[in-house]
Design a protein around this motif. Sequence first.
Motif, PDB file in Angstrom:
ATOM      1  N   GLU A 102       1.122  -0.761  -0.381  1.00 47.24           N
ATOM      2  CA  GLU A 102      -0.106   0.217  -0.578  1.00 47.24           C
ATOM      3  C   GLU A 102       0.588   0.992  -0.031  1.00 47.24           C
ATOM      4  O   GLU A 102       0.906   2.110  -0.248  1.00 47.24           O
ATOM      5  CB  GLU A 102      -0.611  -0.354   1.263  1.00 47.24           C
ATOM      6  N   ALA A 103       2.573   1.770   0.754  1.00 43.66           N
ATOM      7  CA  ALA A 103       2.868   2.530   0.531  1.00 43.66           C
ATOM      8  C   ALA A 103       3.045   2.502  -0.636  1.00 43.66           C
ATOM      9  O   ALA A 103       3.644   3.768  -1.347  1.00 43.66           O
ATOM     10  CB  ALA A 103       4.096   1.992   2.074  1.00 43.66           C
ATOM     11  N   VAL A 104       4.073   1.375  -1.404  1.00 41.60           N
ATOM     12  CA  VAL A 104       4.760   1.812  -2.789  1.00 41.60           C
ATOM     13  C   VAL A 104       3.197   2.625  -3.717  1.00 41.60           C
ATOM     14  O   VAL A 104       3.588   3.600  -3.664  1.00 41.60           O
ATOM     15  CB  VAL A 104       5.018   0.877  -2.973  1.00 41.60           C
ATOM     16  N   LEU A 105       2.238   1.488  -3.659  1.00 42.75           N
ATOM     17  CA  LEU A 105       0.867   2.301  -4.898  1.00 42.75           C
ATOM     18  C   LEU A 105       0.644   4.048  -4.089  1.00 42.75           C
ATOM     19  O   LEU A 105       1.058   4.219  -5.178  1.00 42.75           O
ATOM     20  CB  LEU A 105      -0.189   1.281  -4.518  1.00 42.75           C
ATOM     21  N   ARG A 106       0.533   3.670  -3.098  1.00 39.84           N
ATOM     22  CA  ARG A 106       0.021   5.393  -2.547  1.00 39.84           C
ATOM     23  C   ARG A 106       1.296   6.732  -2.997  1.00 39.84           C
ATOM     24  O   ARG A 106       0.920   7.794  -3.457  1.00 39.84           O
ATOM     25  CB  ARG A 106       0.328   5.432  -1.180  1.00 39.84           C
ATOM     26  N   GLY A 107       2.383   5.484  -2.632  1.00 34.08           N
ATOM     27  CA  GLY A 107       3.908   6.595  -2.915  1.00 34.08           C
ATOM     28  C   GLY A 107       3.860   6.869  -4.730  1.00 34.08           C
ATOM     29  O   GLY A 107       4.549   8.361  -4.625  1.00 34.08           O
ATOM     30  N   TYR A 108       3.937   6.282  -5.675  1.00 32.69           N
ATOM     31  CA  TYR A 108       3.713   6.602  -6.502  1.00 32.69           C
ATOM     32  C   TYR A 108       2.441   7.037  -7.273  1.00 32.69           C
ATOM     33  O   TYR A 108       2.224   7.403  -8.362  1.00 32.69           O
ATOM     34  CB  TYR A 108       3.792   4.768  -7.650  1.00 32.69           C
ATOM     35  N   LEU A 109       1.554   6.969  -6.354  1.00 34.51           N
ATOM     36  CA  LEU A 109       0.692   8.207  -7.038  1.00 34.51           C
ATOM     37  C   LEU A 109       0.446   9.105  -6.700  1.00 34.51           C
ATOM     38  O   LEU A 109      -0.867   9.985  -6.178  1.00 34.51           O
ATOM     39  CB  LEU A 109      -0.727   6.778  -6.331  1.00 34.51           C
ATOM     40  N   GLY A 110       1.325   9.683  -5.756  1.00 33.51           N
ATOM     41  CA  GLY A 110       1.426  11.000  -5.286  1.00 33.51           C
ATOM     42  C   GLY A 110       1.850  11.029  -4.076  1.00 33.51           C
ATOM     43  O   GLY A 110       2.222  12.598  -3.714  1.00 33.51           O
ATOM     44  N   GLU A 111       1.728  10.494  -2.802  1.00 31.43           N
ATOM     45  CA  GLU A 111       2.473  10.356  -1.977  1.00 31.43           C
ATOM     46  C   GLU A 111       3.809   9.535  -1.674  1.00 31.43           C
ATOM     47  O   GLU A 111       4.017   9.338  -0.847  1.00 31.43           O
ATOM     48  CB  GLU A 111       1.259   9.523  -1.133  1.00 31.43           C
ATOM     49  N   GLU A 112       4.235  10.563  -1.754  1.00 31.49           N
ATOM     50  CA  GLU A 112       5.859  10.668  -2.249  1.00 31.49           C
ATOM     51  C   GLU A 112       6.191  10.130  -1.000  1.00 31.49           C
ATOM     52  O   GLU A 112       7.528   8.593  -1.228  1.00 31.49           O
ATOM     53  CB  GLU A 112       6.851  11.365  -3.058  1.00 31.49           C
ATOM     54  N   PHE A 113       6.145  10.644  -0.127  1.00 28.91           N
ATOM     55  CA  PHE A 113       7.216   9.924   1.545  1.00 28.91           C
ATOM     56  C   PHE A 113       6.798   8.964   1.608  1.00 28.91           C
ATOM     57  O   PHE A 113       7.564   8.091   2.677  1.00 28.91           O
ATOM     58  CB  PHE A 113       6.148  11.352   2.231  1.00 28.91           C
ATOM     59  N   LEU A 114       5.472   7.954   1.270  1.00 24.04           N
ATOM     60  CA  LEU A 114       5.602   6.885   2.382  1.00 24.04           C
ATOM     61  C   LEU A 114       6.320   5.731   1.266  1.00 24.04           C
ATOM     62  O   LEU A 114       6.463   4.896   1.628  1.00 24.04           O
ATOM     63  CB  LEU A 114       3.712   6.454   1.604  1.00 24.04           C
TER      64      LEU A 114
END
Length: 136
Positions: free
Chosen positions: A45-57
């Motif tokens: 989930e952190a990787v997906l959300r990171g690449y969807l715009g929440e870079e810090f994740l």
Amino acid sequence: MLAAFVLLLHRWFRGVQDLREVTRFVARFNAMAPPEHQVPPREAEAVLRGYLGEEFLADLVDDETSANIMYSLLFMLAHELALTEEQLDSLVAAASELVTTVETNRSEPVRLVDLTRVTGCWLSSAGCCGSPRSCR
């Protein structure tokens, strides 16, 4: 692979407002995958959300784990989008062009935010069928 993953991810999640869909997507993958190929849910989930715009994740997951997650989920994204062979060929060409576009005239390594910005621009302007060149 990274560019293809980001393109598919943004295409799949385009218009999705509820972040719980990321959790459901990872759960669907793990339900279908044999135990030895399942991904760690929190990290995925952190990787997906990171690449969807929440870079810090994305920075919270080590590179090897992140690469394994992206490799595994790349196939799930393509499967759920029901891409044809022609669309897969187009994806590979677009991913290659995307990497070239982002890397052009850069002296430092490509950052996640650069790839995400160009991908978002390309998807919104071309609907996954045009060229990312105009999004430099």
